[in-house]
Design an enzyme around this catalytic site. Sequence first.
Site, PDB file in Angstrom:
ATOM      1  CE  LYS A   1     -69.075 -45.115  52.911  1.00 30.99           C
ATOM      2  NZ  LYS A   1     -68.081 -46.172  53.123  1.00 30.99           N
TER       3      LYS A   1
ATOM      4  CE  LYS B   1     -60.420 -47.115  50.487  1.00 24.51           C
ATOM      5  NZ  LYS B   1     -61.466 -47.306  51.441  1.00 24.51           N
TER       6      LYS B   1
ATOM      7  CE  LYS C   1     -65.311 -47.641  45.310  1.00 22.28           C
ATOM      8  NZ  LYS C   1     -65.701 -48.409  46.456  1.00 22.28           N
TER       9      LYS C   1
END
Length: 331
Positions: free
Chosen positions: A199, A114, A196
């Site tokens: 969103k 992130k 993966k």
Amino acid sequence: MKRKKIVFSGAQPTGSLTLGNYIGALQNWKALENEHHCLYCIVDLHSLTVRQDPKEFHGISLSFLTQYLASGLDPEKNIIFFQSHVPQHAELTWILGCGTYVGELNRMTQFKDKSEKNKDNVNSGLFTYPVLMAADILLYKTDLVPVGEDQKQHLELTRDIAARFNNLYGETFSVPEMYIPKIGARIMSLQEPSKKMSKSDVNANATIFLMDSEDTIMKKMKRAVTDSENMIAYRDEQPGIKNLITIYSSLTGLSIEEVVSNYEGKGYGAFKIDTAEVIIEFLRPFKKNYKDYMNNPDFIENVYKKGAQKAYGLAENTMTLVRERMGLVQK
Ligand code: AQP
């Protein structure tokens, strides 16, 4: 009589729920609701680790709660609430943070990922995110945490934090177990099947959102990346096809072997279209429920207010014990 196990899980309200969120987590939430005491949270404080537009964020948070209900979670059987409505989450985060080492947080791969994605806003909340997650779980003396595989590292840290606290101050927290689906613990991106499904993927074709239209789902599935083997097989060498088989199997309840044998000798094109149809059929009742709930904002408000009230009571019981254990003077 054996006590019912306590289950806690949540999703952060950013963007929109994905098929990965559903198969990895929400599908299990529903399956656990009859035999367990379940708390399902919209972890809105977690979303603040990335800058949000306040107006949009408000709408997304309410939409997430509505999507939880639309996916079939019964508000009479489960405690459904917003994290920010129960201030003990933040209080316990501070206390647990004082017992978590910087070295442990430095090892978290999600922080690294992130930080890489949000280079202009590597804030301390992003760094201490796993402590807030530990507080969410430990606050309710949780036994089981139904999550996708990506949360494994955070859950291991939660267990370490709980065990350390119990050793230092006396038995206080349950040390929770992770509960992941046998199939579908990691649904992959449709465009890069080594990553993966997420969103926040910048490539819109990579992710199926529960709110996607039927046309969009069909288009995304037709564009899903596969391989040149042209053989429907469930193996690591064919990650794109393996992912589609996983989705098909998770949503229909057919075993992997049944799916593979039903498509023996058939081409990828037909399989992609059928998988798209499985997803579309599966989402039809979800979308109808979503629309019905959206037309009933009073009901939604009642769900989250009642949920917060119940969660508050449970959280305060734990915090009273935690404060006592730590020698804080009681109020
Ligand atoms: N691809 C996935 N496969 C299986 N499970 C998944 N989960 C997420 N992606 C997959 C599980 O969904 C639950 C809620 O996730 P979250 O909202 O806490 O956020 P996340 O794990 O960070 O999910 P995203 O979609 O990747 O969000 P962004 O893009 O915002 O970071 C969790 O139980 C998670 O394991």
